[in-house]
Design a protein around this motif. Structure first.
Motif, PDB file in Angstrom:
ATOM      1  N   ALA A  78      -3.988   8.717   0.027  1.00 17.33           N
ATOM      2  CA  ALA A  78      -2.711   9.378  -0.240  1.00 17.33           C
ATOM      3  C   ALA A  78      -1.818   9.171   0.975  1.00 17.33           C
ATOM      4  CB  ALA A  78      -2.920  10.864  -0.502  1.00 17.33           C
ATOM      5  N   ALA A  79      -0.530   9.100   0.731  1.00 14.21           N
ATOM      6  CA  ALA A  79       0.422   9.002   1.840  1.00 14.21           C
ATOM      7  C   ALA A  79       0.512  10.373   2.498  1.00 14.21           C
ATOM      8  CB  ALA A  79       1.785   8.561   1.333  1.00 14.21           C
ATOM      9  N   SER A  80       0.426  10.414   3.813  1.00 16.20           N
ATOM     10  CA  SER A  80       0.576  11.675   4.541  1.00 16.20           C
ATOM     11  C   SER A  80       2.052  12.063   4.568  1.00 16.20           C
ATOM     12  CB  SER A  80       0.066  11.523   5.978  1.00 16.20           C
ATOM     13  OG  SER A  80       0.912  10.644   6.696  1.00 16.20           O
ATOM     14  N   THR A  81       2.338  13.287   4.948  1.00 16.77           N
ATOM     15  CA  THR A  81       3.728  13.730   5.073  1.00 16.77           C
ATOM     16  C   THR A  81       4.463  12.840   6.065  1.00 16.77           C
ATOM     17  OG1 THR A  81       3.056  15.990   4.564  1.00 16.77           O
ATOM     18  CG2 THR A  81       5.191  15.706   5.636  1.00 16.77           C
ATOM     19  N   GLU A  82       3.814  12.550   7.186  1.00 21.68           N
ATOM     20  CA  GLU A  82       4.405  11.664   8.195  1.00 21.68           C
ATOM     21  C   GLU A  82       4.618  10.259   7.633  1.00 21.68           C
ATOM     22  OE1 GLU A  82       3.369   9.840  12.614  1.00 21.68           O
ATOM     23  OE2 GLU A  82       2.106  11.436  11.813  1.00 21.68           O
ATOM     24  N   GLY A  83       3.658   9.782   6.844  1.00 17.94           N
ATOM     25  CA  GLY A  83       3.767   8.463   6.240  1.00 17.94           C
ATOM     26  C   GLY A  83       4.916   8.377   5.250  1.00 17.94           C
ATOM     27  N   LYS A  84       5.067   9.416   4.438  1.00 19.19           N
ATOM     28  CA  LYS A  84       6.172   9.443   3.469  1.00 19.19           C
ATOM     29  C   LYS A  84       7.513   9.396   4.186  1.00 19.19           C
ATOM     30  CE  LYS A  84       3.624  11.997  -0.049  1.00 19.19           C
ATOM     31  NZ  LYS A  84       3.490  13.269  -0.768  1.00 19.19           N
ATOM     32  N   SER A  85       7.636  10.188   5.234  1.00 21.59           N
ATOM     33  CA  SER A  85       8.869  10.230   6.004  1.00 21.59           C
ATOM     34  C   SER A  85       9.156   8.883   6.669  1.00 21.59           C
ATOM     35  CB  SER A  85       8.783  11.341   7.051  1.00 21.59           C
ATOM     36  OG  SER A  85       9.928  11.359   7.849  1.00 21.59           O
ATOM     37  N   ALA A  86       8.144   8.304   7.297  1.00 20.88           N
ATOM     38  CA  ALA A  86       8.309   7.015   7.985  1.00 20.88           C
ATOM     39  C   ALA A  86       8.675   5.916   6.999  1.00 20.88           C
ATOM     40  CB  ALA A  86       7.032   6.653   8.743  1.00 20.88           C
ATOM     41  N   PHE A  87       8.066   5.939   5.824  1.00 16.48           N
ATOM     42  CA  PHE A  87       8.350   4.908   4.828  1.00 16.48           C
ATOM     43  C   PHE A  87       9.768   5.060   4.283  1.00 16.48           C
ATOM     44  CE2 PHE A  87       7.772   2.669   0.704  1.00 16.48           C
ATOM     45  CZ  PHE A  87       7.362   1.443   1.204  1.00 16.48           C
ATOM     46  N   GLN A  88      10.182   6.291   4.050  1.00 14.50           N
ATOM     47  CA  GLN A  88      11.558   6.529   3.592  1.00 14.50           C
ATOM     48  C   GLN A  88      12.560   6.023   4.635  1.00 14.50           C
ATOM     49  OE1 GLN A  88      12.761   7.284   0.791  1.00 14.50           O
ATOM     50  NE2 GLN A  88      11.117   8.240  -0.343  1.00 14.50           N
ATOM     51  N   GLU A  89      12.303   6.312   5.901  1.00  9.39           N
ATOM     52  CA  GLU A  89      13.179   5.841   6.975  1.00  9.39           C
ATOM     53  C   GLU A  89      13.208   4.311   7.020  1.00  9.39           C
ATOM     54  OE1 GLU A  89      11.890   7.689  10.619  1.00  9.39           O
ATOM     55  OE2 GLU A  89      12.242   9.697   9.812  1.00  9.39           O
ATOM     56  N   HIS A  90      12.067   3.701   6.786  1.00 10.97           N
ATOM     57  CA  HIS A  90      11.977   2.238   6.761  1.00 10.97           C
ATOM     58  C   HIS A  90      12.828   1.679   5.625  1.00 10.97           C
ATOM     59  CE1 HIS A  90      10.134  -1.689   7.459  1.00 10.97           C
ATOM     60  NE2 HIS A  90       9.881  -1.774   6.165  1.00 10.97           N
ATOM     61  N   VAL A 109       0.844  -1.206   0.000  1.00 12.45           N
ATOM     62  CA  VAL A 109       0.000   0.000   0.000  1.00 12.45           C
ATOM     63  C   VAL A 109       0.871   1.243   0.000  1.00 12.45           C
ATOM     64  CG1 VAL A 109      -1.610   1.391   1.383  1.00 12.45           C
ATOM     65  CG2 VAL A 109      -2.044  -1.051   1.048  1.00 12.45           C
ATOM     66  N   MET A 110       1.843   1.273   0.898  1.00 12.12           N
ATOM     67  CA  MET A 110       2.715   2.450   0.978  1.00 12.12           C
ATOM     68  C   MET A 110       3.545   2.623  -0.286  1.00 12.12           C
ATOM     69  SD  MET A 110       1.957   4.197   3.590  1.00 12.12           S
ATOM     70  CE  MET A 110       3.293   5.387   3.497  1.00 12.12           C
ATOM     71  N   ALA A 111       4.019   1.528  -0.867  1.00 13.98           N
ATOM     72  CA  ALA A 111       4.810   1.622  -2.099  1.00 13.98           C
ATOM     73  C   ALA A 111       3.974   2.241  -3.229  1.00 13.98           C
ATOM     74  CB  ALA A 111       5.326   0.246  -2.507  1.00 13.98           C
ATOM     75  N   VAL A 112       2.731   1.800  -3.359  1.00 12.08           N
ATOM     76  CA  VAL A 112       1.855   2.353  -4.398  1.00 12.08           C
ATOM     77  C   VAL A 112       1.561   3.825  -4.115  1.00 12.08           C
ATOM     78  CG1 VAL A 112      -0.457   2.236  -5.420  1.00 12.08           C
ATOM     79  CG2 VAL A 112       0.831   0.127  -5.014  1.00 12.08           C
ATOM     80  N   LEU A 113       1.299   4.160  -2.858  1.00  8.16           N
ATOM     81  CA  LEU A 113       0.983   5.542  -2.515  1.00  8.16           C
ATOM     82  C   LEU A 113       2.192   6.464  -2.669  1.00  8.16           C
ATOM     83  CD1 LEU A 113      -1.391   5.126   0.543  1.00  8.16           C
ATOM     84  CD2 LEU A 113      -1.974   5.460  -1.864  1.00  8.16           C
ATOM     85  N   MET A 114       3.379   5.952  -2.455  1.00  8.71           N
ATOM     86  CA  MET A 114       4.587   6.767  -2.630  1.00  8.71           C
ATOM     87  C   MET A 114       4.816   7.082  -4.109  1.00  8.71           C
ATOM     88  SD  MET A 114       5.994   7.430   0.348  1.00  8.71           S
ATOM     89  CE  MET A 114       7.727   7.724   0.117  1.00  8.71           C
ATOM     90  N   ALA A 115       4.374   6.189  -4.975  1.00 14.75           N
ATOM     91  CA  ALA A 115       4.577   6.366  -6.411  1.00 14.75           C
ATOM     92  C   ALA A 115       3.468   7.183  -7.080  1.00 14.75           C
ATOM     93  CB  ALA A 115       4.687   5.003  -7.090  1.00 14.75           C
ATOM     94  N   ASN A 116       2.391   7.457  -6.342  1.00 10.70           N
ATOM     95  CA  ASN A 116       1.234   8.174  -6.888  1.00 10.70           C
ATOM     96  C   ASN A 116       0.764   9.234  -5.908  1.00 10.70           C
ATOM     97  OD1 ASN A 116       0.388   6.380  -9.344  1.00 10.70           O
ATOM     98  ND2 ASN A 116       0.822   4.965  -7.685  1.00 10.70           N
ATOM     99  N   GLU A 117       0.254  10.336  -6.433  1.00  6.15           N
ATOM    100  CA  GLU A 117      -0.246  11.391  -5.550  1.00  6.15           C
ATOM    101  C   GLU A 117      -1.441  10.906  -4.744  1.00  6.15           C
ATOM    102  OE1 GLU A 117      -2.004  15.841  -6.084  1.00  6.15           O
ATOM    103  OE2 GLU A 117      -0.272  15.287  -7.302  1.00  6.15           O
ATOM    104  N   SER A 118      -2.351  10.221  -5.409  1.00  6.31           N
ATOM    105  CA  SER A 118      -3.491   9.602  -4.727  1.00  6.31           C
ATOM    106  C   SER A 118      -3.963   8.427  -5.578  1.00  6.31           C
ATOM    107  CB  SER A 118      -4.629  10.595  -4.486  1.00  6.31           C
ATOM    108  OG  SER A 118      -5.224  10.977  -5.708  1.00  6.31           O
ATOM    109  N   VAL A 119      -4.637   7.488  -4.919  1.00  3.74           N
ATOM    110  CA  VAL A 119      -5.090   6.272  -5.585  1.00  3.74           C
ATOM    111  C   VAL A 119      -6.474   5.926  -5.055  1.00  3.74           C
ATOM    112  CG1 VAL A 119      -4.566   3.840  -6.017  1.00  3.74           C
ATOM    113  CG2 VAL A 119      -2.703   5.454  -5.742  1.00  3.74           C
ATOM    114  N   SER A 120      -7.369   5.533  -5.957  1.00  3.45           N
ATOM    115  CA  SER A 120      -8.705   5.138  -5.527  1.00  3.45           C
ATOM    116  C   SER A 120      -8.674   3.757  -4.893  1.00  3.45           C
ATOM    117  CB  SER A 120      -9.676   5.130  -6.718  1.00  3.45           C
ATOM    118  OG  SER A 120      -9.429   4.001  -7.548  1.00  3.45           O
TER     119      SER A 120
END
Length: 98
Positions: free
Chosen positions: A75-87, A20-31
């Motif tokens: 959509a990935a939140s700002t916090e989500g993007k940061s956490a996923f990058q750290e992961h 889920v996070m990988a798809v959301l990181m690659a797209n602004e938003s997803v249905s």
């Protein structure tokens, strides 16, 4: 110093949440349906994993109606993007054994 395995984010341990996070990181938003199809999931499976990510503050959920049909987008939140990058950085370090 922490062992590298302990720097991984538990929210992304599950393959569905990782996907889920990988798809959301690659797209602004997803249905909902796009995400479900991209990851080959059932409605309930996707809904439960997205709910866990939303509760953690990593995913933003937007619900609206298009005509008379409900339309949910994620959509990935700002916090989500940061956490996923750290992961991902932690995974790379673990793979390199650094």
């Amino acid at each position: 110093m922490k062992h590298l395995i302990h720097t991984l984010n538990k929210a992304f341990d599950n393959r569905v949440r990782l996907g889920v996070m990988a798809v959301l990181m690659a797209n602004e938003s997803v249905s909902f349906n796009e995400l479900k199809d991209a990851l080959d999931l059932t409605d309930g499976n996707l809904a439960s994993h997205v709910a866990a990510l939303e509760k953690a503050g990593y995913v933003q959920v937007s619900k609206q109606f298009v005509g008379k049909k409900p339309n949910t987008t994620y959509a990935a939140s700002t916090e989500g993007k940061s956490a996923f990058q750290e992961h991902l950085v932690a995974l790379e370090k673990l793979l390199r054994g650094a």
